[in-house]
Motif scaffolding. Structure first.
Motif, mmCIF file in Angstrom:
data_model
loop_
_atom_site.group_PDB
_atom_site.id
_atom_site.type_symbol
_atom_site.label_atom_id
_atom_site.label_comp_id
_atom_site.label_asym_id
_atom_site.label_seq_id
_atom_site.Cartn_x
_atom_site.Cartn_y
_atom_site.Cartn_z
ATOM 1 N N GLY A 130 0.777 -1.231 0.000
ATOM 2 C CA GLY A 130 0.000 0.000 0.000
ATOM 3 C C GLY A 130 0.810 1.282 0.000
ATOM 4 O O GLY A 130 0.244 2.367 -0.023
ATOM 5 N N ASN A 131 2.133 1.194 0.026
ATOM 6 C CA ASN A 131 2.964 2.400 0.024
ATOM 7 C C ASN A 131 3.201 2.842 -1.416
ATOM 8 O O ASN A 131 4.021 2.277 -2.122
ATOM 9 C CB ASN A 131 4.312 2.139 0.716
ATOM 10 N N VAL A 132 2.476 3.873 -1.852
ATOM 11 C CA VAL A 132 2.523 4.312 -3.243
ATOM 12 C C VAL A 132 3.930 4.769 -3.632
ATOM 13 O O VAL A 132 4.389 4.507 -4.740
ATOM 14 C CB VAL A 132 1.502 5.447 -3.484
ATOM 15 N N ASP A 133 4.641 5.423 -2.730
ATOM 16 C CA ASP A 133 5.968 5.948 -3.059
ATOM 17 C C ASP A 133 7.091 4.942 -2.854
ATOM 18 O O ASP A 133 8.257 5.279 -2.993
ATOM 19 C CB ASP A 133 6.262 7.211 -2.232
ATOM 20 N N GLU A 134 6.758 3.708 -2.492
ATOM 21 C CA GLU A 134 7.786 2.693 -2.281
ATOM 22 C C GLU A 134 7.798 1.724 -3.455
ATOM 23 O O GLU A 134 6.773 1.199 -3.863
ATOM 24 C CB GLU A 134 7.526 1.915 -0.990
ATOM 25 N N PHE A 135 8.973 1.484 -3.986
ATOM 26 C CA PHE A 135 9.146 0.507 -5.055
ATOM 27 C C PHE A 135 8.901 -0.865 -4.447
ATOM 28 O O PHE A 135 9.543 -1.257 -3.481
ATOM 29 C CB PHE A 135 10.569 0.643 -5.603
ATOM 30 N N GLN A 136 7.962 -1.616 -4.980
ATOM 31 C CA GLN A 136 7.521 -2.873 -4.387
ATOM 32 C C GLN A 136 8.441 -4.029 -4.776
ATOM 33 O O GLN A 136 8.771 -4.205 -5.942
ATOM 34 C CB GLN A 136 6.094 -3.192 -4.809
ATOM 35 N N ILE A 137 8.828 -4.820 -3.798
ATOM 36 C CA ILE A 137 9.706 -5.958 -3.996
ATOM 37 C C ILE A 137 8.924 -7.230 -3.675
ATOM 38 O O ILE A 137 8.262 -7.321 -2.655
ATOM 39 C CB ILE A 137 10.936 -5.875 -3.060
#
Length: 163
Positions: A130-137
């Motif tokens: 749910g963190n829009v500004d975090e690049f998802q791993i």
């Protein structure tokens, strides 16, 4: 913010360590019995506010401060000690050269439209993405991801040097 491996690295104190005079393993004032597996997830460690204030924000300047070496000791993208990646030194060298040349020769930005959003979180999702500004791993034994898509444009007068 995205180490090569984000899996939990399990350890276990040998069952006969206490018999051989070794002290029991104590983690945060809890005695871990011999034979019990324990581990720390590198993603959780690298996003711990105790070691990395504002941990979900991309901030390369955090490494330029004269703070204590706590964050340096907590940063373990290639694991640590006996199980450390054998290619760590080569990787740092190669990445440093590639990044330096890329940043010297090019300006870059996110791709326009939907391609520029590939890899980011989705607002309102409660599954950890749910963190829009975090690049998802996506965690596996090695990390996996989609994106980001970037658009590169040669810089100024030294563009001829690229050939």
């Amino acid at each position: 913010m995205a180490a090569p491996s984000l899996a939990t690295l399990w350890r276990e104190q040998a069952a006969d360590d206490l018999e051989r005079g070794k002290t029991p393993l104590v983690v945060d004032s809890h005695v871990i019995p011999p034979g019990t597996q324990f581990g720390v997830n590198l993603y959780a460690l690298h996003h711990n506010e105790k070691y990395f204030p504002d941990a979900f924000t991309f901030n390369p300047d955090r490494w330029l401060t004269d703070s204590s070496d706590t964050q340096y000791r907590a940063f373990a993208p290639f694991v640590a000690r006996p199980r450390s990646c054998a290619g760590r030194a080569m990787s740092y060298l190669e990445v440093s050269l590639a990044m330096a040349k890329t940043l010297w020769y090019f300006d870059f930005r996110r791709a326009a439209g939907p391609l520029g959003e590939v890899g980011q979180g989705t607002k309102g999702v409660e599954t950890g993405f749910g963190n829009v500004d975090e690049f998802q791993i996506l965690d596996m034994f090695n990390a996996n991801h989609e994106g980001p898509y970037l658009v590169f444009r040669p810089r100024g007068d030294h563009c001829d040097e690229l050939d």
